[in-house]
Design a protein around this motif. Structure first.
Motif, PDB file in Angstrom:
ATOM      1  N   THR A  19       0.809  -1.230   0.000  1.00 53.68           N
ATOM      2  CA  THR A  19       0.000   0.000   0.000  1.00 53.68           C
ATOM      3  C   THR A  19       0.839   1.275   0.000  1.00 53.68           C
ATOM      4  OG1 THR A  19      -0.151  -0.013   2.408  1.00 53.68           O
ATOM      5  CG2 THR A  19      -1.906  -1.153   1.198  1.00 53.68           C
ATOM      6  N   CYS A  20       2.126   1.191  -0.349  1.00 56.73           N
ATOM      7  CA  CYS A  20       2.994   2.378  -0.262  1.00 56.73           C
ATOM      8  C   CYS A  20       2.808   3.338  -1.428  1.00 56.73           C
ATOM      9  CB  CYS A  20       4.459   1.970  -0.156  1.00 56.73           C
ATOM     10  SG  CYS A  20       5.218   1.400  -1.687  1.00 56.73           S
ATOM     11  N   GLY A  21       2.162   2.900  -2.505  1.00 58.18           N
ATOM     12  CA  GLY A  21       1.920   3.774  -3.639  1.00 58.18           C
ATOM     13  C   GLY A  21       2.978   3.728  -4.722  1.00 58.18           C
ATOM     14  N   HIS A  22       4.055   2.963  -4.520  1.00 57.54           N
ATOM     15  CA  HIS A  22       5.088   2.845  -5.541  1.00 57.54           C
ATOM     16  C   HIS A  22       4.884   1.564  -6.350  1.00 57.54           C
ATOM     17  CE1 HIS A  22       7.237   5.551  -2.642  1.00 57.54           C
ATOM     18  NE2 HIS A  22       7.293   6.218  -3.774  1.00 57.54           N
ATOM     19  N   HIS A  35      11.114   3.892  -7.027  1.00 58.64           N
ATOM     20  CA  HIS A  35      11.030   5.067  -6.167  1.00 58.64           C
ATOM     21  C   HIS A  35      12.078   6.073  -6.632  1.00 58.64           C
ATOM     22  CE1 HIS A  35      11.105   6.633  -1.718  1.00 58.64           C
ATOM     23  NE2 HIS A  35      10.715   7.551  -2.568  1.00 58.64           N
TER      24      HIS A  35
END
Length: 99
Positions: A19-22, A35
């Motif tokens: 769920t970190c968005g990367h 990243h």
């Protein structure tokens, strides 16, 4: 598959995960996270840069990657890798490299 040296990414407080968005990329026995143009992987409680240590040409690669090829594009430094058959391919001269 290319190998990577142990290159810790210092001062990396961000924790990558589902769920970190990367963007995540399956890479051999681990997952890389895209990243800031780098590929990071978890290693013994810290994050490493996941980069090839040598030039690894992908033999017999007839497919030409690009915007409409159907393979996922992964920004990587000054170029784009394409995910294909469990590998990251990057254009290099008249051939494709295995990242």
């Amino acid at each position: 598959m290319s190998t990577a040296t142990h290159r810790p990414h210092d001062a990396h407080p961000h924790r990558h995960g589902a769920t970190c968005g990367h963007q995540s990329v399956e890479h051999g026995d681990h997952v890389d996270y895209v990243h800031d143009g780098h590929l990071h992987r978890a290693h013994d409680g810290h994050w490493d840069e996941c980069e090839p240590t040598a030039h690894v040409r992908h033999p017999r690669h007839e497919h030409r990657h690009g915007d409409l090829c159907g393979h996922e594009a992964v920004p990587h430094g000054d170029h784009v890798d394409y995910l294909h058959d469990g590998h990251r391919h990057a254009a290099h001269g008249d051939h494709w490299d295995d990242h």
